[in-house]
Design a protein around this motif. Structure first.
Motif, PDB file in Angstrom:
ATOM      1  N   LEU A  16       0.803  -1.220   0.012  1.00 19.48           N
ATOM      2  CA  LEU A  16       0.033   0.177   0.206  1.00 19.48           C
ATOM      3  C   LEU A  16       0.864   1.226  -0.229  1.00 19.48           C
ATOM      4  O   LEU A  16       0.603   2.314  -0.534  1.00 19.48           O
ATOM      5  N   GLU A  17       2.022   1.155   0.661  1.00 19.99           N
ATOM      6  CA  GLU A  17       3.068   2.453   0.518  1.00 19.99           C
ATOM      7  C   GLU A  17       3.420   2.767  -0.902  1.00 19.99           C
ATOM      8  O   GLU A  17       3.364   3.745  -1.308  1.00 19.99           O
ATOM      9  N   GLU A  20       0.736   4.179  -2.697  1.00 24.16           N
ATOM     10  CA  GLU A  20       0.626   5.636  -2.589  1.00 24.16           C
ATOM     11  C   GLU A  20       1.670   6.470  -3.562  1.00 24.16           C
ATOM     12  O   GLU A  20       1.484   7.341  -4.171  1.00 24.16           O
ATOM     13  N   LEU A  24       0.560   9.042  -6.360  1.00 26.10           N
ATOM     14  CA  LEU A  24       1.034  10.364  -6.459  1.00 26.10           C
ATOM     15  C   LEU A  24       1.770  10.567  -7.598  1.00 26.10           C
ATOM     16  O   LEU A  24       1.777  11.841  -8.204  1.00 26.10           O
ATOM     17  N   GLU A 170       8.370   2.507  -5.607  1.00 24.82           N
ATOM     18  CA  GLU A 170       6.941   2.651  -6.027  1.00 24.82           C
ATOM     19  C   GLU A 170       6.239   1.054  -5.868  1.00 24.82           C
ATOM     20  O   GLU A 170       7.094   0.310  -5.289  1.00 24.82           O
TER      21      GLU A 170
END
Length: 227
Positions: A16-17, A20, A24, A170
């Protein structure tokens, strides 16, 4: 090849990081591509032959070189001349610059489709060049092009794994790290595919809506009648 649910739940926060960062980078890169692309399209209609030639050469050069090469150049070569960017900043800037050359062609097609009468009407109303672009041409040219512009946003989202080559952690990079640590690839790579589908499928549905709403030119014709 058995699916390990305990590992899947364990690695979920790390993935999940990565999601993000991926989202982004896609959003900021898309915003840059839309703004810079519009600037290029307007600049290519300049009265300056030199500016038109420079922008044309720039667009062809960027479109003719791979995104991966551009990422390496921005992140590894520019520091040699004193331009040092963080991995995420370099990745986002490169995505925006790369896709701006494609969105500029979309904008250019939309601008070319605006009837010549609107340019003449704006001139008759004594509007400045800036007012003509802001209040007449852009509102008419952009809406019919939204489906095509949206396609490039989705394409950019799917290109974000390339950012891992310049050390941006990512989604795909996070999955590779997890796989190398646990020596299991089924769970992280499958979950990466699910995350990409979870974003891509709603985006495609949204593009179909935009195509139905704007693709027929109804909005453009409505604006023309109002004008």
């Amino acid at each position: 090849m058995d699916w390990d649910w305990s590992l899947a739940f364990e690695i979920l926060p790390q993935l999940l990081e990565g999601v993000e960062i991926t989202v982004l980078a896609s959003l900021i890169g898309s915003a840059l591509a839309m703004m810079f692309g519009l600037a290029i399209a307007i600049g290519r209609r300049s009265s300056s032959r030199l500016l038109r030639a420079l922008l044309h050469s720039y667009v062809e050069f960027v479109r003719g070189t791979p995104l991966l090469v551009q990422l390496y150049f921005v992140f590894y070569v520019l520091p040699d001349i004193g331009i040092l960017l963080s991995p995420l900043s370099a990745g986002v800037a490169t995505l925006g610059i790369h896709y701006a050359t494609y969105t500029s062609e979309v904008y250019r097609a939309g601008i070319d489709n605006v009837d010549r009468g609107f340019w003449e009407a704006a001139k008759a109303l004594n509007l400045t060049r800036l007012q003509t672009w802001r209040y007449v041409i852009i509102p008419l040219a952009v809406p019919p092009m939204l489906p095509a512009l949206g396609n490039y946003v989705v394409s950019m989202f799917k290109e974000t794994p390339l950012l891992s080559t310049i050390t941006v952690i990512e989604l795909m990079a996070q999955a590779r790290i997890i796989a190398n640590v646990n020596y299991r690839y089924v769970e992280p790579m499958t979950m990466v595919g699910i995350f990409f589908l979870a974003v891509s499928i709603p985006s495609v549905i949204g593009l179909h809506y935009l195509e139905r709403h704007y693709g027929t030119g109804r909005e453009r014709h409505r604006n023309m009648s109002i004008f």
